[in-house]
Each structure stands twice: as structure tokens, then as C-alpha cells.
Motif scaffolding. Structure first.
Motif, PDB file in Angstrom:
ATOM      1  N   VAL A  13      60.624 -18.831 -13.286  1.00 33.73           N
ATOM      2  CA  VAL A  13      61.313 -17.528 -12.973  1.00 33.73           C
ATOM      3  C   VAL A  13      62.476 -18.158 -11.821  1.00 33.73           C
ATOM      4  O   VAL A  13      62.098 -18.727 -10.891  1.00 33.73           O
ATOM      5  CB  VAL A  13      60.372 -16.827 -12.179  1.00 33.73           C
ATOM      6  N   ILE A  15      65.280 -17.449  -9.212  1.00 36.45           N
ATOM      7  CA  ILE A  15      65.792 -16.379  -8.005  1.00 36.45           C
ATOM      8  C   ILE A  15      67.352 -16.424  -8.042  1.00 36.45           C
ATOM      9  O   ILE A  15      67.932 -17.472  -8.461  1.00 36.45           O
ATOM     10  CB  ILE A  15      65.233 -16.972  -6.624  1.00 36.45           C
ATOM     11  N   HIS A  20      67.563 -16.830  -2.554  1.00 39.65           N
ATOM     12  CA  HIS A  20      66.535 -18.126  -2.562  1.00 39.65           C
ATOM     13  C   HIS A  20      66.228 -18.679  -1.194  1.00 39.65           C
ATOM     14  O   HIS A  20      65.142 -19.150  -1.074  1.00 39.65           O
ATOM     15  CB  HIS A  20      66.905 -19.281  -3.634  1.00 39.65           C
ATOM     16  N   ILE A  35      65.110 -11.551  -8.062  1.00 42.33           N
ATOM     17  CA  ILE A  35      64.861 -12.456  -9.378  1.00 42.33           C
ATOM     18  C   ILE A  35      65.776 -11.890 -10.123  1.00 42.33           C
ATOM     19  O   ILE A  35      66.369 -10.929 -10.570  1.00 42.33           O
ATOM     20  CB  ILE A  35      63.586 -12.060  -9.561  1.00 42.33           C
ATOM     21  N   THR A  41      61.776 -13.004 -18.551  1.00 40.85           N
ATOM     22  CA  THR A  41      61.018 -12.974 -17.368  1.00 40.85           C
ATOM     23  C   THR A  41      60.268 -11.668 -17.366  1.00 40.85           C
ATOM     24  O   THR A  41      59.162 -11.372 -16.882  1.00 40.85           O
ATOM     25  CB  THR A  41      62.048 -12.937 -16.163  1.00 40.85           C
ATOM     26  N   PHE A  52      58.670 -20.845  -9.618  1.00 41.30           N
ATOM     27  CA  PHE A  52      59.997 -20.091  -9.061  1.00 41.30           C
ATOM     28  C   PHE A  52      60.914 -21.501  -9.074  1.00 41.30           C
ATOM     29  O   PHE A  52      60.734 -22.366  -8.275  1.00 41.30           O
ATOM     30  CB  PHE A  52      59.430 -19.509  -7.573  1.00 41.30           C
ATOM     31  N   PHE A  65      53.387 -14.004 -10.579  1.00 43.71           N
ATOM     32  CA  PHE A  65      54.820 -13.110 -10.828  1.00 43.71           C
ATOM     33  C   PHE A  65      54.047 -11.894 -11.415  1.00 43.71           C
ATOM     34  O   PHE A  65      53.154 -11.735 -12.358  1.00 43.71           O
ATOM     35  CB  PHE A  65      55.495 -13.756 -11.728  1.00 43.71           C
ATOM     36  N   SER A  67      56.532  -8.548 -12.788  1.00 42.86           N
ATOM     37  CA  SER A  67      57.762  -7.624 -12.477  1.00 42.86           C
ATOM     38  C   SER A  67      57.653  -6.152 -12.308  1.00 42.86           C
ATOM     39  O   SER A  67      58.438  -5.766 -12.177  1.00 42.86           O
ATOM     40  CB  SER A  67      58.364  -8.044 -13.970  1.00 42.86           C
TER      41      SER A  67
END
Length: 230
Positions: A13, A15, A20, A35, A41, A52, A65, A67
Motif C-alpha cells: 500500500v 502513501i 508519508h 494513501i 488497494t 506500507f 489496512f 480502506s
């Protein structure tokens, strides 16, 4: 987690550029607007273990994670690491050793989420009874490993998995309440600051007792001594 999930290469995943730095500096959460929400994703399961990456592809850590949550990323390790039974047991054992140094009696918050390296997970100890509260999808997915670790380290009479908090709704989780082992027939007696109290983990709010407020209760007791207070 299934065995397959433990041993496969974790999804990556990424950033977004400029977003970040917080994670890079040690912040444990990654927000959804930080993200790169590619179709791949977005398709990941709630609470799935991922690695990450910063915009250049450098690993910032391994974690959970979701979403569907504002807090989309929860970092468990700052390395590319397997999030398996061995790691979870080591984190709980470390937390246990710290509490045993601080508390004389077995009534305390054993695991306090990110502070003990287990995001979204609360574990309270009522002597021979343990109450677990998973407030994030990642914590829910590692529940089998958490229960197994607690049974190995503490051999409790009972474990209550109490998943009915508001935070779970924000994570898209359904209520989950179950007893493992003996079910207490009534309130549980605990001791704090030389005083006995009764808690009801099965029916009370959250885990049944606010162990995280022990220091505040001690402080109030100091100021209220020999006084009438409301």
C-alpha cells in the motif's frame, strides 16, 4: 489469519507524495486521504496485513489496512515482518512483564492498543478472567492468535471477547460477543488501591471497568480525603 495469509507476500500500500512524513517519523496511523487508493488497494479485505511504502517504494512498515475507515493504516512493525502468532505472543508477553513490574495484583489493562504495539486491541485482566476488545478490523483478524497467546501465558479460567463498541462500526465490523471457558455467575470482584469493587464485563460498558482511569481515581482519592465531595 489463515496459514496462507501468514506466509504469502503481503500486498503493498503506497502513501501519496508528501503524505508519508508522519508515518516515516513514527506516527502509528495512516489516514485514508494519505494513501494512493488504487483499485487494487481498495479491493483489499478489511484488516488485511500489508506493507506500507513511501512514494519511492521504500518500506515504512507492516500493519493492518482498512480502506473503509478514516484510519486506513495501522502500523504494527517498522520493518517488513511477519505478523503471526510468534510476534503477537511476544508483544503480549512484553506487556505482561511491564504490568507485573508495576502492579502487585492481577487487575489492570494488560494491552493498551498502539502503546503496546497491537493497534486497536484492548486486553483487561480481572484476575483469572480476561476481557478482549477489538476496536479495529486488524485486531479482529488476529483474534485467534491473541486468544491462544493469552491462554499460553496466563491460563485464565475465562476469556470474554467483547466486540460491541462504537469504534467497531466505524471499522465496518459486526458485533461479536463470546465467552471462552467458564462463564461467571455474577459480578467479578476486583481490588484497586486497597478497595474492593465489583465489575460486570459481560453486561457493563466497554470491558466492564475503566482500568485506564486507575491513576485518576487514586489522585481524586488523595484530594478528597476527609472531605465531602460530589
Amino acid at each position: 489469519m489463515t496459514d496462507a495469509e501468514r506466509h504469502k507476500d503481503y500486498p503493498k500500500v503506497r502513501i501519496l507524495p508528501g503524505q508519508h512524513k508522519r508515518a516515516q517519523s513514527g506516527y502509528p496511523w495512516i489516514y485514508s486521504n494519505e494513501i494512493d487508493m488504487s483499485p487494487e488497494t481498495k479491493s483489499l479485505k478489511r484488516g488485511e496485513v500489508v506493507e506500507f511504502e513511501d512514494p519511492s517504494g521504500k518500506i515504512l512498515g507492516t500493519g493492518f489496512f482498512n480502506s473503509h475507515s478514516l484510519i486506513a493504516g495501522r502500523i504494527v512493525s517498522r520493518e517488513a515482518q511477519r505478523l503471526n502468532l510468534s510476534l503477537i505472543r511476544a508483544r503480549i508477553e512484553r506487556a505482561l512483564k511491564l504490568r507485573e513490574r508495576v502492579f502487585k495484583l492481577p487487575y489492570y489493562r494488560l494491552v493498551h492498543a498502539e502503546a503496546d504495539g497491537l493497534p486497536g486491541l484492548i486486553v483487561d485482566r480481572y484476575g483469572e478472567i480476561i476481557v478482549i476488545e477489538a476496536n479495529a478490523a486488524g485486531a479482529e483478524r488476529m483474534m485467534d492468535e491473541v486468544v491462544a497467546s493469552l491462554q499460553t501465558l496466563l491460563q485464565p479460567n475465562s476469556i470474554l471477547v467483547k466486540g460491541d463498541g462504537i469504534a467497531r462500526k466505524l471499522e465496518g465490523l459486526e458485533p461479536n460477543i463470546q465467552w471462552i471457558g467458564d462463564v461467571p455467575s455474577g459480578p467479578i470482584k476486583i481490588e484497586e488501591g486497597g478497595i474492593q469493587f465489583f465489575a460486570e464485563p459481560g453486561t457493563g460498558q466497554k470491558t466492564g471497568w475503566f482500568f485506564d482511569q486507575s491513576a485518576n481515581r487514586k489522585l481524586v482519592g488523595k484530594y478528597a480525603k476527609d472531605n465531602k465531595v460530589l
